[in-house]
Motif scaffolding. Structure first.
Motif, short mmCIF file in Angstrom:
data_model
loop_
_atom_site.label_atom_id
_atom_site.label_comp_id
_atom_site.label_asym_id
_atom_site.label_seq_id
_atom_site.Cartn_x
_atom_site.Cartn_y
_atom_site.Cartn_z
N LYS A 5 -26.87 -20.36 32.04
CA LYS A 5 -25.75 -21.29 31.91
C LYS A 5 -26.21 -22.74 32.08
O LYS A 5 -27.13 -23.03 32.85
CB LYS A 5 -24.68 -20.96 32.97
N VAL A 378 -16.65 -12.27 24.24
CA VAL A 378 -17.04 -13.67 24.48
C VAL A 378 -17.82 -13.76 25.79
O VAL A 378 -18.85 -14.45 25.88
CB VAL A 378 -15.80 -14.59 24.50
N ASP A 379 -17.33 -13.09 26.83
CA ASP A 379 -18.04 -13.10 28.12
C ASP A 379 -19.47 -12.57 27.97
O ASP A 379 -20.39 -13.06 28.63
CB ASP A 379 -17.29 -12.24 29.15
N TYR A 382 -20.98 -14.73 24.17
CA TYR A 382 -20.64 -16.15 24.12
C TYR A 382 -20.68 -16.70 22.68
O TYR A 382 -21.42 -17.63 22.36
CB TYR A 382 -21.52 -16.99 25.04
N LYS A 383 -19.85 -16.11 21.84
CA LYS A 383 -19.67 -16.57 20.47
C LYS A 383 -18.17 -16.56 20.15
O LYS A 383 -17.44 -15.73 20.70
CB LYS A 383 -20.39 -15.64 19.48
N VAL A 402 -15.01 -20.21 22.60
CA VAL A 402 -15.92 -20.67 23.64
C VAL A 402 -15.61 -22.14 23.91
O VAL A 402 -14.93 -22.80 23.12
CB VAL A 402 -17.39 -20.49 23.21
N CYS A 458 -23.87 -22.24 24.31
CA CYS A 458 -24.45 -21.87 25.60
C CYS A 458 -23.36 -21.97 26.67
O CYS A 458 -22.68 -23.00 26.76
CB CYS A 458 -25.59 -22.81 25.93
N PRO A 459 -23.15 -20.93 27.47
CA PRO A 459 -22.10 -20.99 28.49
C PRO A 459 -22.36 -22.10 29.49
O PRO A 459 -23.52 -22.43 29.78
CB PRO A 459 -22.15 -19.61 29.16
#
Length: 575
Positions: A5, A378-379, A382-383, A402, A458-459
């Motif tokens: 992250k 998504v979690d 992450y898209k 996101v 990127c988260p």
């Protein structure tokens, strides 16, 4: 696949923080938090820390309010019928319950036969006003439909209702298409460009609350009759993820207070069912109350949620809540099954890792949980993600985004391939014909690839400010509690502490996925921490080298003793 992250500090006006410190005489760290929340001085801090119902805006500032109330009052006095119509989710069902129950109990000269409500079936009718609902209104002799949490885009359906001799009042909080509004008797939506209402981010139930506030003032009723619904308004605010600032902060503050001190019968029986006696917060409304309300519309019929909200008999309410609890248990099983299947599909797709988006379709997936599944994907990856199923011979589903990517706009760029779509920045729904799936999937991928920023791939963890561990004490924690209720635009403060160490090799892995440890900094008193799903950081902590942590501050209860604990969100080696 684990994506590291980004740690991003929220911008802080340092001179303003120092000015606030002179006014309030509290730590500079706390003043930075206040500056980030648009607090500027003692007066605005007082409004923040001590919300007052008197600070709610006059409902008649909202465009269309006077016209809406005049039409409702006239319809009632003429003995004509009104239908309260709303969406099948938490926001829609709470809104319908609030307006229906208020009118049923307080409208002058209203007979029982004049009022009814309608929640469309998620699978048979879909979102918003439908021809079926309008035809049913016509058959029942309905004169007025009040839509809640929907209607702002129902131009053709409202025109159809007018042809049937039915007037419509729209109460909605979704973004209107300016120049393409329905021809309704009145529209209550503060997001209209020419609406002077000061606060723009009310939930759908919040709009309904303002409507009954205006009616109470018009009929000269005591406002306590309106405030009686604040627990349902707070539930809608929590579940619909609207900003908890401005007017929403006041509504959520007093709504959560009512949930704990004097909840409506529906929330009371749900609390008893899940056997929780703790003081509930907004997060509990999101994760304890809301899923059971949502389960009605996801798994069966949203009308069951409204029926529970307006029920006055305790034994009957208990049975209704038990049914919703069962629906939620079914929802969890279906949700897990589809999530597992979706993850397996993506893991076996050798080309997927190069995609910028996720678009999945399986005709057998349950329509009621595809939004939840999209959130889980998504979690994990992450898209920007769309999960679709088949319903009424069409492909339909939900989208989740996101940080920093407007998924509604991306879907709108494919509108020629869609039969229907709607939503907002982070979430949307859509429907298309079967032959358009592959063209849509390819174009959506191209749009995401061309428009998404590197940062949005990127988260990110947003950090409020840096703390020394020695600053983490009950004096700080007690003030942080007064920042509640937490939610969008007033999230639980996130801190970073640097160069901390594993105290006496205390770190251990719990249940294979989590870690617990004691840490200290510069020889100060150690404090406990827990990191959920951070077991892969064990070696880093146990390396005897200093590391940096990002965390929130919580209270932990063990053996009837309470102590402060860090809820660790991420860990990295110190520079």
């Amino acid at each position: 696949m684990r994506l590291e992250k980004r740690w991003t500090f929220k911008p802080t006006d340092e001179p303003l923080a120092q000015s606030i410190q002179k006014d309030l005489n509290i730590s500079l760290s706390l003043c930075r938090l206040l500056a980030q929340r648009s607090i500027r001085d003692f007066a605005s801090a007082k409004h923040f820390f001590r919300p007052q119902l008197e600070h709610l805006h006059d409902p008649f500032l909202m465009k269309g309010m006077q016209a809406a109330i005049t039409h409702i009052d006239q319809t009632i006095r003429e003995g004509k019928k009104i239908m309260i119509f709303g969406d099948y989710d938490v926001d829609g069902t709470t809104a319908v319950a609030v307006v229906y129950d208020f009118l049923r109990g307080n409208a002058p000269d209203l007979s029982k036969e004049q009022l009814c409500y309608y929640i469309p079936h998620r699978y048979n009718e879909g979102y918003g006003l439908s021809t079926k609902a309008i035809d049913e209104c016509a058959a029942q002799g309905i004169s007025l439909i009040i839509t809640l949490d929907c209607g702002i885009k129902s131009v053709e359906k409202i025109a159809y209702a007018r042809e049937k001799g039915i007037g419509v009042i729209v109460c909605d909080h979704h973004l209107p298409e300016e120049g393409h509004l329905p021809e309704a008797l009145a529209i209550l939506n503060p997001k209209q460009s020419d609406c002077p209402y000061p606060f723009k981010e009310l939930s759908g139930c919040g709009i309904g609350f303002k409507l009954i506030s205006g009616l109470a003032m018009f009929w000269q009723l005591d406002m306590s009759l309106v405030y009686n619904y604040l627990d349902l308004v707070a539930t809608s605010i929590a579940a619909d993820i609207v900003p908890i600032n401005g007017e929403n902060r006041i509504l959520a503050y007093f709504g959560v207070e009512k949930v704990n001190l004097n909840p409506c019968l529906a929330i009371q029986v749900i609390r008893e069912l899940v056997d929780t006696k703790k003081v509930l917060k907004v997060s509990d409304l999101v994760f304890v109350i809301a899923p059971r309300i949502n389960a009605a519309g996801r798994m069966d019929d949203g009308n069951k949620a409204v029926a529970l909200f307006i029920e006055k008999d305790y034994a009957t309410a208990q049975k209704m809540a038990a049914q919703l609890h069962e629906d939620n248990s079914d929802r969890r099983l279906v949700d897990k099954s589809i999530s597992d299947e979706a993850l397996l599909i993506l893991q076996e797709d050798l080309g997927y890792k190069d995609n910028y988006s996720t678009v999945l379709f399986r005709p057998h997936w349950h329509k009621g949980v595809v939004g939840i599944v999209a959130s889980r994907l998504v979690d994990y990856y992450y898209k920007p993600t769309i999960v679709l199923t088949e319903s009424n011979n069409k492909i339909t589903g939900s989208a989740r985004s996101v940080t920093g990517f407007n998924i509604h706009d991306a879907i709108a760029s494919c509108s020629d391939l869609l039969e229907n779509y709607g939503g907002h920045y982070f979430a949307a729904g859509l429907t298309m014909s079967k032959e358009n799936f592959e063209p849509f999937r390819q174009r959506f991928e191209d749009i995401v690839r061309q428009t998404i920023s590197t940062e949005s791939r990127c988260p990110e963890i947003l950090i409020d400010t840096e703390l020394e561990l020695s600053q983490v004490n009950y004096k700080l924690f007690n003030i942080l509690q007064q920042f509640e209720p937490f939610g969008p635009d007033n999230l639980r403060p996130v801190f970073v502490s640097r160069s901390v160490t594993n105290f006496r090799q205390s770190c251990k892995i719990v249940k294979d996925q989590h870690i617990k440890f004691l840490i200290n900094q510069n020889g100060a008193q150690p404090i406990s921490g827990i990191g959920f799903n951070l077991a892969y950081k064990f070696d880093l902590i146990n390396s005897n080298k200093p590391f940096d942590i990002v965390y929130t501050i919580d209270e932990n209860e063990w053996n009837n003793e309470t102590s402060l604990q860090l809820k660790v969100l991420d860990i990295r080696a110190s520079a």
